[in-house]
Design an enzyme around this catalytic site. Sequence first.
Site, PDB file in Angstrom:
ATOM      1  N   LYS A   1     -13.305   3.425  15.629  1.00  0.00           N
ATOM      2  CA  LYS A   1     -13.654   2.801  14.343  1.00  0.00           C
ATOM      3  C   LYS A   1     -12.924   1.467  14.166  1.00  0.00           C
ATOM      4  CE  LYS A   1     -13.328   3.363   9.373  1.00  0.00           C
ATOM      5  NZ  LYS A   1     -12.802   4.134   8.247  1.00  0.00           N
TER       6      LYS A   1
ATOM      7  N   ASP B   1     -17.124   7.273   5.023  1.00  0.00           N
ATOM      8  CA  ASP B   1     -17.355   7.286   6.477  1.00  0.00           C
ATOM      9  C   ASP B   1     -18.534   8.164   6.922  1.00  0.00           C
ATOM     10  OD1 ASP B   1     -15.454   5.428   7.065  1.00  0.00           O
ATOM     11  OD2 ASP B   1     -13.947   6.826   7.793  1.00  0.00           O
TER      12      ASP B   1
ATOM     13  N   GLY C   1      -1.459   5.504   6.669  1.00  0.00           N
ATOM     14  CA  GLY C   1      -2.373   5.121   7.761  1.00  0.00           C
ATOM     15  C   GLY C   1      -2.463   3.611   7.882  1.00  0.00           C
ATOM     16  N   LYS C   2      -2.581   2.931   6.732  1.00  0.00           N
ATOM     17  CA  LYS C   2      -2.679   1.467   6.741  1.00  0.00           C
ATOM     18  C   LYS C   2      -1.384   0.840   7.246  1.00  0.00           C
ATOM     19  CE  LYS C   2      -6.055   0.651   3.064  1.00  0.00           C
ATOM     20  NZ  LYS C   2      -6.271   0.045   1.761  1.00  0.00           N
TER      21      LYS C   2
ATOM     22  N   PHE D   1     -12.448   8.892   6.300  1.00  0.00           N
ATOM     23  CA  PHE D   1     -12.245   9.167   4.880  1.00  0.00           C
ATOM     24  C   PHE D   1     -13.345   8.458   4.088  1.00  0.00           C
ATOM     25  CE2 PHE D   1     -10.773   5.062   3.136  1.00  0.00           C
ATOM     26  CZ  PHE D   1     -10.649   4.346   4.323  1.00  0.00           C
TER      27      PHE D   1
ATOM     28  N   THR E   1       0.845  -1.194   0.000  1.00  0.00           N
ATOM     29  CA  THR E   1       0.000   0.000   0.000  1.00  0.00           C
ATOM     30  C   THR E   1       0.880   1.242   0.000  1.00  0.00           C
ATOM     31  OG1 THR E   1      -1.764   1.180   1.159  1.00  0.00           O
ATOM     32  CG2 THR E   1      -0.140   0.118   2.535  1.00  0.00           C
ATOM     33  N   HIS E   2       0.321   2.349  -0.500  1.00  0.00           N
ATOM     34  CA  HIS E   2       1.011   3.635  -0.414  1.00  0.00           C
ATOM     35  C   HIS E   2       0.361   4.477   0.673  1.00  0.00           C
ATOM     36  CE1 HIS E   2       3.461   2.948  -3.955  1.00  0.00           C
ATOM     37  NE2 HIS E   2       2.383   2.496  -4.577  1.00  0.00           N
TER      38      HIS E   2
ATOM     39  N   ASP F   1      -7.889  -5.203   0.410  1.00  0.00           N
ATOM     40  CA  ASP F   1      -8.794  -4.527  -0.508  1.00  0.00           C
ATOM     41  C   ASP F   1     -10.126  -4.402   0.202  1.00  0.00           C
ATOM     42  OD1 ASP F   1      -9.107  -3.303  -3.083  1.00  0.00           O
ATOM     43  OD2 ASP F   1     -10.542  -4.867  -3.539  1.00  0.00           O
TER      44      ASP F   1
HETATM   45  P1  IMP Z   1      -8.942   0.392  -0.850  1.00  0.00           P
HETATM   46  O1  IMP Z   1      -9.194  -0.876  -0.093  1.00  0.00           O
HETATM   47  O2  IMP Z   1      -7.901   1.226  -0.175  1.00  0.00           O
HETATM   48  O3  IMP Z   1      -8.706   0.133  -2.315  1.00  0.00           O
HETATM   49  O4  IMP Z   1     -10.268   1.240  -0.710  1.00  0.00           O
HETATM   50  C1  IMP Z   1     -11.346   1.139  -1.559  1.00  0.00           C
HETATM   51  C2  IMP Z   1     -12.334   2.272  -1.384  1.00  0.00           C
HETATM   52  O5  IMP Z   1     -13.402   1.818  -0.544  1.00  0.00           O
HETATM   53  C3  IMP Z   1     -11.797   3.531  -0.700  1.00  0.00           C
HETATM   54  O6  IMP Z   1     -11.244   4.419  -1.628  1.00  0.00           O
HETATM   55  C4  IMP Z   1     -13.069   4.096  -0.066  1.00  0.00           C
HETATM   56  O7  IMP Z   1     -13.796   4.805  -1.035  1.00  0.00           O
HETATM   57  C5  IMP Z   1     -13.847   2.839   0.286  1.00  0.00           C
HETATM   58  N1  IMP Z   1     -13.551   2.441   1.674  1.00  0.00           N
HETATM   59  C6  IMP Z   1     -12.893   1.330   2.075  1.00  0.00           C
HETATM   60  N2  IMP Z   1     -12.820   1.280   3.419  1.00  0.00           N
HETATM   61  C7  IMP Z   1     -13.429   2.395   3.859  1.00  0.00           C
HETATM   62  C8  IMP Z   1     -13.654   2.913   5.176  1.00  0.00           C
HETATM   63  O8  IMP Z   1     -13.240   2.376   6.211  1.00  0.00           O
HETATM   64  N3  IMP Z   1     -14.336   4.084   5.219  1.00  0.00           N
HETATM   65  C9  IMP Z   1     -14.788   4.730   4.126  1.00  0.00           C
HETATM   66  N4  IMP Z   1     -14.588   4.296   2.892  1.00  0.00           N
HETATM   67  C10 IMP Z   1     -13.907   3.133   2.750  1.00  0.00           C
END
Ligand code: IMP
Length: 198
Positions: A175, A155, A13-14, A152, A9-10, A71
């Site tokens: 959360k 949410d 936070g993760k 983000f 990941t980039h 993902d």
């Molecule tokens: P990714 O897993 O980082 O590719 O996230 C996929 C997309 O799902 C993000 O860009 C958000 O739009 C949405 N998403 C995933 N997890 C969350 C969360 O915890 N809160 C809000 N949106 C989320």
Amino acid sequence: MVEKFVLATHNPGKLAEMREILSALGVQVVSLEEAGVSVEVEETGTTFSENAMLKAKAVCTAAGLPAIADDSGLCVDALNGGPGVYSARYGGDELDDRGRCMLLLEGLRGQTTRAAHFSCAVACVFPNGDTLTAEGRCDGAIAFAPIGTEGFGYDPIFLVHGMGKTFGQLSGEEKSAISHRGKALAAFAEKLGTYLRE
Ligand code: IMP
């Protein structure tokens, strides 16, 4: 010896979240930059697990180290589970988080059900071909308007089941204790702990 894992990941936070959870297992988590790899993986899977696995495999191959990827996305019942794996791209590249929330609210106008859930899949691939996967889910409903400024993505419009609050009203710690990602990471940490002991 401390096992070293690359997180695909980039998102800083993760990385911080993963470091905190896995440090208890004596595992070191490094970023793509720290591992000196640069890979762009197309998320062509139709499920969160497939996409997490695609990313973990590509990074493991590039880094020659065990790699972890996740993902996630929002699945809305009235949209047949959408935007799902397309959550990040919902409405096209020109929309920001706020725009995507407003588009989703618009899409649900007049719908009788607002039930939804967040899903997260975590995949880990080892250079010897072994794999581990874990999933987490958080149930809720889509609010009628954005509430809260924390977090983000979606949410502010995701009302947590039984809580009467959106994710946007919760601190990061609150959360993580109940979120799809928190649950998936906890389940993954448990599986990894067992794997490393065996
Ligand atoms: P990714 O897993 O980082 O590719 O996230 C996929 C997309 O799902 C993000 O860009 C958000 O739009 C949405 N998403 C995933 N997890 C969350 C969360 O915890 N809160 C809000 N949106 C989320």
